[in-house]
Each structure stands twice: as C-alpha cells, then as structure tokens.
Design a protein around this motif. Structure first.
Motif, short mmCIF file in Angstrom:
data_model
loop_
_atom_site.label_atom_id
_atom_site.label_comp_id
_atom_site.label_asym_id
_atom_site.label_seq_id
_atom_site.Cartn_x
_atom_site.Cartn_y
_atom_site.Cartn_z
N GLN A 1 7.03 3.08 1.42
CA GLN A 1 6.01 4.10 1.20
C GLN A 1 5.86 4.43 -0.28
O GLN A 1 4.79 4.81 -0.74
N PHE A 2 6.98 4.33 -1.02
CA PHE A 2 6.99 4.79 -2.40
C PHE A 2 7.61 3.72 -3.29
O PHE A 2 8.37 2.87 -2.83
N GLN B 1 8.71 7.05 10.75
CA GLN B 1 7.83 8.04 10.12
C GLN B 1 8.58 9.24 9.56
O GLN B 1 8.08 9.93 8.67
N ASP B 2 9.79 9.50 10.05
CA ASP B 2 10.58 10.61 9.53
C ASP B 2 11.48 10.20 8.38
O ASP B 2 12.18 11.04 7.80
N ASP B 3 11.48 8.91 8.04
CA ASP B 3 12.34 8.39 6.99
C ASP B 3 11.57 8.29 5.67
O ASP B 3 10.35 8.46 5.63
N VAL B 4 12.30 7.96 4.61
CA VAL B 4 11.69 7.73 3.30
C VAL B 4 12.22 6.42 2.74
O VAL B 4 13.43 6.23 2.62
N GLY B 5 11.31 5.50 2.40
CA GLY B 5 11.67 4.23 1.80
C GLY B 5 11.15 4.13 0.38
O GLY B 5 10.00 4.48 0.12
N ALA C 1 15.46 -3.81 5.45
CA ALA C 1 15.84 -2.41 5.69
C ALA C 1 14.63 -1.50 5.63
O ALA C 1 14.44 -0.61 6.48
N LEU C 2 13.78 -1.69 4.62
CA LEU C 2 12.58 -0.85 4.48
C LEU C 2 11.68 -0.97 5.70
O LEU C 2 11.04 -0.01 6.12
#
Length: 274
Positions: A247-248, A232-236, A226-227
């Motif tokens: 990203q985090f 680029q507009d998402d947050v994982g 899923a990650l």
C-alpha cells in the motif's frame, strides 16, 4: 507514495513520511494484538557488499527494541538469512521472533525445534552445492553462502555481464530439478530444498501470536510474498522504487527508522490509554 523533506528553521532537513502512511500507522497502532514484522537487509539495515558487515540503523534498532517491550506488541524479523546469520548481524531483542531462510527456519523462543533435512534433501543439497560451485569457479566476483536448507549465489561484487551469465547458468542447471526451489533477489539467486516463503512466514507468525493486525516492511522481490499476504487491517511498506503490491512506499532504510519511531509513539499512547 514517497517521503518528503521538511526544512526546519535552522536550515537542516528532517525526513517526513507521507500523510497517508502516518494515518495508517495511527490506525494500526490501536489494534488489540500488534505484530511488527520487518525484513532486515535493505529495510532495517542498509544493503552492504559483504553480508557479515550489515548492521541495523541505530534509530531503527532503538525503536524496534522499545516496541518489543510494549504490552500486546510482538516484534519479528523475517529474513532470507539463516537464523544464525540473522542473530549475528541484527542482535535482536531476546523476545523478538525470528523467521529465517525465507520461511524455512522459525524461532519462537527457547525450545523451538531447529530445521532438519531428511537424507534425500541432504543429498539434493549436495548436488545443488556442486552445481553452483562449478559456476562460481569460472565467474569472477561471485560467491556462495551456505544455509541450512540451501545455497545462495551472490553476484553483488561481480560485473553485470558476469552476474547475469552466472544466474542464467544456475537457473538453466537447476530450474527443472525436482525438489529444488529458486528465488531471485537483489544480486542473489536463492536455492533451497525446502519449499517456503516469507508469505508463509507472515501467516505462521500471525497465527502463533494471535495478531489482529500486522505491519510488514521489506525491500526485495522475496518480500512481495509477505506483502501479498497482508489484509485490509494490515499495513505493508515497500522500501525502494521496485514494483510492489504494498500500500505504501518509502525510499530507503532511514525512512523505516522514522516509520518505527512513529509507530512507537502511537502504539505507546494506545496501550497506555487502554
């Protein structure tokens, strides 16, 4: 990137998220159609020895429910659990969308069609079940969990060497079997006769909801599917210290509670202002 602790005047410790993650939360909170998708075990709920004992952390459950009620905001759980098991332990809000069995099952509301297997898949599932039952019979501490499209070999209660041998034996017996799909997880080996992934689940939910951005958090190897689908507009967000392409990163489910509360604050401001 890991959360830090901030000491209050009273001497207690308050969890804080990395500034970069908080900035990403503020950014994604302003999107037009937000999809908040969460893994369950190890993310909203701590990992437990017995799957039926898992429950969401109260703060996570409260923030998740309040996000569900906001305009232009959809919540979803994407889990390796079968849908019935997920509902039983998570008690999600009625409007929350559900993806179970690593993407093989989907519930988008009343009228959603249940997963059905054809006769060939049913026969194959019987074969898989028989193979795993033989392994469990000689591997103390291991057990099987039935799912609509597969069987899971659990090794959490087994000694490390027993667990390793059991998984190796299962892989050796099944990995070259046409139509059988294997996934490693934390002290589990997932088998399925349906090809699916949490990545496909994210794609499906994005399309079904018209989401303009997705926040997804998960802790397990299977969550990497899923990650890896996020843009680029998402947050994982990865929970734990294992390798990730997210990203985090946060350290534990308690930090997901703080993440959801921060998102709730920012999303509430965004939808009120628009």
């Amino acid at each position: 990137m890991t959360p830090e602790a901030e000491h209050t005047e009273a001497g207690s410790t308050r969890l804080t998220l990395p500034p970069e993650l908080l900035e990403a939360v503020r950014r994604i909170a302003g999107t037009e159609q937000l999809l908040v998708a969460m893994d369950f075990d190890g993310t909203i709920s701590p990992i437990v020895d017995h799957a039926g004992d898992a429950r969401p952390l109260p703060r996570s459950a409260a923030a998740f429910a309040e996000l569900t009620a906001l305009p232009r905001t959809t919540t979803a759980l994407i889990s390796g659990r079968a849908l019935d098991s997920l509902r039983a332990v998570a008690s999600p809000p009625e409007e929350t969308l559900l993806i179970g069995s690593h993407g093989a099952e989907a519930w988008l509301g009343p009228g959603s069609a249940p997963l059905t297997l054809d006769p060939e898949q049913l026969a194959l599932l019987d074969e898989v079940r028989a193979v795993l039952a033989e392994i469990v019979a000689v591997a103390p501490g291991t057990l099987l969990e039935e799912k609509p499209a597969g069987v899971v070999l659990h090794t959490r209660l087994a000694a490390d060497d027993v667990a390793e041998d059991a998984v190796a034996a299962a892989r050796s017996a099944l990995q070259d079997h046409p139509g059988v799909y294997l996934k490693n997880g934390k002290r589990v080996l997932e088998t399925s006769v349906v090809h699916a992934s949490k990545g496909e689940g994210v794609d499906f939910l994005r399309q079904a909801t018209g989401a303009t951005a997705v926040l997804f958090a998960g802790d397990d190897t299977t969550d990497e599917d899923a990650l890896g689908r996020l843009g680029q507009d998402d947050v994982g967000v990865k929970v734990g210290l294992d390798f990730t392409q997210a990203q985090f990163r946060v350290e534990a489910p308690v930090h997901i509670a703080e993440l959801l509360e921060a998102l709730l604050r920012e999303r509430r401001k965004a939808v009120t202002a628009s």
